[in-house]
Motif scaffolding. Structure first.
Motif, short mmCIF file in Angstrom:
data_model
loop_
_atom_site.label_atom_id
_atom_site.label_comp_id
_atom_site.label_asym_id
_atom_site.label_seq_id
_atom_site.Cartn_x
_atom_site.Cartn_y
_atom_site.Cartn_z
N ASP A 116 39.13 48.03 48.05
CA ASP A 116 38.13 47.21 47.96
C ASP A 116 37.31 47.26 46.55
OD1 ASP A 116 37.66 49.79 48.65
OD2 ASP A 116 35.99 49.38 50.08
N GLY A 117 37.29 48.53 45.93
CA GLY A 117 36.69 48.44 44.51
C GLY A 117 37.31 47.55 43.53
N CYS A 118 38.68 47.36 43.50
CA CYS A 118 39.36 46.32 42.80
C CYS A 118 39.03 44.94 43.08
CB CYS A 118 40.91 46.75 42.78
SG CYS A 118 41.42 48.07 42.19
N PHE A 119 39.10 44.69 44.29
CA PHE A 119 38.85 43.40 44.89
C PHE A 119 37.53 42.72 44.46
CE2 PHE A 119 37.00 40.52 48.31
CZ PHE A 119 38.09 39.53 48.11
N ARG A 120 36.56 43.78 44.40
CA ARG A 120 35.29 43.08 43.73
C ARG A 120 35.22 42.62 42.42
NH1 ARG A 120 30.39 46.42 45.95
NH2 ARG A 120 31.18 47.06 48.14
N MET A 121 36.23 43.20 41.62
CA MET A 121 36.20 42.79 40.10
C MET A 121 36.86 41.38 40.02
SD MET A 121 37.33 46.35 38.24
CE MET A 121 36.31 47.63 38.21
N ASN A 122 37.71 40.87 40.66
CA ASN A 122 38.17 39.54 40.24
C ASN A 122 38.30 38.68 41.69
OD1 ASN A 122 38.40 39.16 37.38
ND2 ASN A 122 40.10 40.15 37.51
N MET A 123 37.56 39.02 42.38
CA MET A 123 37.43 38.25 44.04
C MET A 123 37.44 36.77 43.82
SD MET A 123 34.34 39.88 46.26
CE MET A 123 32.75 39.58 45.45
N ASN B 196 38.41 50.98 52.26
CA ASN B 196 37.81 52.29 52.66
C ASN B 196 36.64 52.79 52.35
OD1 ASN B 196 38.37 52.58 49.97
ND2 ASN B 196 40.00 54.12 50.29
N GLU B 197 35.93 51.68 51.78
CA GLU B 197 34.36 51.98 51.24
C GLU B 197 34.06 52.89 50.31
OE1 GLU B 197 31.80 52.40 54.91
OE2 GLU B 197 31.82 50.23 55.12
N VAL B 198 35.10 53.29 49.39
CA VAL B 198 34.96 54.18 48.25
C VAL B 198 36.10 53.79 47.30
CG1 VAL B 198 34.36 56.28 49.68
CG2 VAL B 198 36.83 55.95 49.29
N GLN C 274 28.90 58.10 42.48
CA GLN C 274 29.23 56.95 42.01
C GLN C 274 30.48 56.30 42.43
OE1 GLN C 274 26.27 55.15 41.12
NE2 GLN C 274 25.45 57.37 40.94
N THR C 275 31.12 56.69 43.57
CA THR C 275 32.36 56.31 43.83
C THR C 275 32.19 55.59 45.54
OG1 THR C 275 32.93 58.51 44.69
CG2 THR C 275 33.98 57.83 42.50
N VAL C 276 30.99 55.73 46.00
CA VAL C 276 30.83 55.46 47.41
C VAL C 276 30.54 53.87 47.33
CG1 VAL C 276 29.57 55.63 49.49
CG2 VAL C 276 30.13 57.56 48.09
N LEU C 277 31.00 53.13 48.28
CA LEU C 277 30.81 51.69 48.39
C LEU C 277 30.44 51.28 49.84
CD1 LEU C 277 34.20 50.35 46.45
CD2 LEU C 277 32.12 50.81 45.46
N THR C 278 29.51 51.88 50.34
CA THR C 278 28.84 51.58 51.52
C THR C 278 27.69 50.76 51.56
OG1 THR C 278 27.95 53.59 51.45
CG2 THR C 278 29.96 53.58 52.87
N ALA D 214 41.62 45.32 55.68
CA ALA D 214 42.29 46.47 56.45
C ALA D 214 41.46 47.54 56.44
CB ALA D 214 43.66 46.78 56.07
N VAL D 215 40.48 47.89 57.20
CA VAL D 215 39.63 49.02 57.38
C VAL D 215 40.14 50.42 57.54
CG1 VAL D 215 37.37 49.82 58.18
CG2 VAL D 215 37.86 47.42 57.89
N ILE D 216 40.02 51.25 56.82
CA ILE D 216 41.08 52.61 56.76
C ILE D 216 40.09 53.62 56.48
CG2 ILE D 216 43.22 51.84 56.03
CD1 ILE D 216 42.73 53.51 53.49
#
Length: 557
Positions: A434-441, A461-463, A481-485, A528-530
């Protein structure tokens, strides 16, 4: 015939067999784009959402097809937005030509609007760079750029053209493109020396890198392994050079390699290195790496020999040619006792994960089962990248595309678009955190614009999973700075950008979601939520010997 510079650019691309271009227009490159409009029946141009996406798409196209990928951008921020993609291609030896345009020649060096020295900026991350200031030199420069990009150890080349050159006219003479012939730099004695070392070995091991794929040496690697009865491990970049379902295959080596590969290389008496560069993520502590083994390195780049690991023998040249010559003189060998020891390690130390819940390894195994190992998988960078490397069984080369050297988050979505354009009959899937997806979604808009049927699987995984794993294991669980909730709904984002979206939260939903995505006929995002604290194992701590590899069971003990 007399043509202007823009016409010459397209003529040269046609000469080189280019049919697909990824890019984004702007002021200084308008003459070329105007010419593209007139030749839209000859070239497929994919307008990406951002120039970085164009560079990654050209990269994915090149890795999956073996052809030179082409991207275009205008001057200033257009060209600088290509930089990360160019660096990604450079680190992984990907053939690419990036065509940029600059301000008019009289305006160069005067801080003109959107002027930038893109050749100066990219000099450390290209094989070569050109700036064309004379239309009479344009065709030869472009031909030279493609030759440099694809020859020897491949890599990216930048061709920057001043805008007035794209409008100026000159005589153009078509050229016949032929494969360059290279002279072998090694001797028969070099080959015989390695053959003798193999004949003496009791515990040989083959270590395969990306060079085996670039050279098309996968069949020779497989024949070598069978001929001498040697186990085979691969790097991230070498995935698919050796069949991942073969009984001689022991899995990936290195930081997140299998215990069998890491222990096996540490116990072997001869390590045959085929197109690999001894990356720090592979060797761990260089002083302890395969210290009981004679090390042989085959590589096309002389600069890689003895750079990270001292070799006992080396041959510089094209890997396919080297192995072809070696196989001509190499006698069969039997190492039943060694293979039995390797088999025992595989039984004692299998890859494993928690099967009671939805995990990325489970998704990769289901994807492998449904696609029968025949998909092209791209990834971004992080935990999901390692899981994709570990749990999908790559049978063929050019089916796993990932940023290995630079580790570029946001690489995969552009790359999967490029791969699908180059391989329309293949199922093409990107695995992203999810962190990578935000960069070039934003490149989902590109996929939906052209209805490119790619599949984007977000391991949600929200992180920032890999960074969190290090924080958990080595930084006292201080999750800085690694939590994406937050409130981002990836399914709504996907739908808003014109794609179909599916969310899965349990194992029972995975197979149906994958089958629906494969049959959708357009771009699909699977969210896919893990759980946030799933970890990639095995793992070797940075800089430690490969023998210090550990997994969850070791931590429990």
């Amino acid at each position: 015939m007399v043509l202007n510079g823009a016409e010459i650019v397209l003529k040269c691309l046609k000469e080189q067999g280019v049919d697909t271009v990824f890019g984004y227009p702007g002021g200084t490159i308008l003459n070329i784009y105007d010419e593209l409009y007139k030749h839209s029946d000859e070239f497929c141009h994919i307008l990406t959402s951002h120039e970085q996406g164009a560079a990654h798409a050209a990269d994915g196209y090149a890795r999956s097809t073996g052809k030179v990928g082409v991207c275009m951008a205008t001057s200033g921020p257009g060209s600088t937005n290509l930089v990360t993609g160019i660096a990604t291609a450079y680190m992984d030896s990907v053939p690419m030509v990036a065509i940029t345009c600059n301000v008019n020649l009289p305006a160069l060096g005067k801080d003109s609007f959107q002027e930038v020295d893109i050749n100066g900026i990219t000099m450390p991350i290209t094989k070569h760079g050109f700036i064309v200031k004379d239309v009479k030199k344009l065709a030869d420069t472009l031909r030279r750029a493609f030759e440099i990009a694809r020859s020897g150890r491949p890599g990216p080349v930048v061709v920057d053209i001043t805008k007035d050159v794209t409008a100026a006219k000159c005589d153009y003479t078509p050229a016949q493109i032929s494969e360059p012939k290279t002279k072998k730099e090694y001797s028969k004695e070099d080959i015989e020396k390695v053959a003798a070392m193999i004949a003496k070995s009791k515990r040989p091991f083959i270590y395969v890198g990306g060079g085996a794929i670039i050279s098309g040496a996968h069949e020779e690697v497989r024949e070598l392994a069978k001929r001498i009865q040697a186990p085979v491990c691969d790097t991230l970049m070498g995935k698919g050079a050796f069949d991942g379902t073969d009984e001689l295959y022991t899995g990936m080596i290195g930081m997140h390699g299998t215990k069998t590969s890491n222990y096996g290389v540490s116990k072997c008496d001869l390590l045959l290195t085929c197109g690999a560069r001894f990356s720090d993520r592979v060797i761990g502590n260089p002083k302890a790496f395969a210290k009981g083994a004679k090390i042989v390195q085959f590589d096309i780049d002389a600069a890689e020999i003895n750079k990270n690991i001292k070799t006992d023998a080396s041959i510089v040249g094209d890997l396919k040619e080297i192995l072809t010559d070696l196989l001509e003189v190499l006698k069969p060998g039997k190492h039943d006792e060694w293979l039995s020891e390797i088999k025992e390690m595989e039984e004692e130390f299998p890859l494993s994960y928690d099967k009671s819940k939805l995990t990325c390894p489970y998704i990769m195994e289901e994807l492998d089962k449904i696609t029968k190992g025949g998909a092209i998988i791209t990834t971004d960078v992080g935990q999901h990248q390692m899981w994709a490397a570990q749990y999908y069984k790559y049978k063929n080369p050019r089916t796993f595309l990932s940023s290995g050297g630079l580790g570029t988050m946001g690489y995969g979505l552009g790359a999967v678009i490029g791969a699908k354009m180059g391989n329309p009959d293949k199922i093409c899937v990107n695995i992203a955190g999810d962190g990578c997806f935000r960069m070039n979604m934003n490149e989902l808009a590109t996929a939906s614009r052209y209805n490119i049927p790619i599949i984007e699987i977000i391991i949600d995984n929200e992180v920032l999973g890999m960074v969190r794993q290090w924080q958990n294991l080595f930084y006292g669980q201080r999750y800085s700075q690694t939590v994406l909730t937050d409130k981002v709904d990836y399914c709504k984002v996907a739908e808003g950008l014109g794609c179909k979206a599916i969310r899965v939260t349990k194992k029972s939903e995975v197979a149906a979601a994958l089958k629906e995505a494969i049959n959708a006929g357009g771009p699909v995002v699977i969210d896919a939520v893990i759980e946030k604290d799933d970890k990639v194992y095995p793992m070797v701590p940075a800089g430690k010997p490969l023998t210090e590899v550990f997994d969850a069971s070791d931590i429990e003990e």
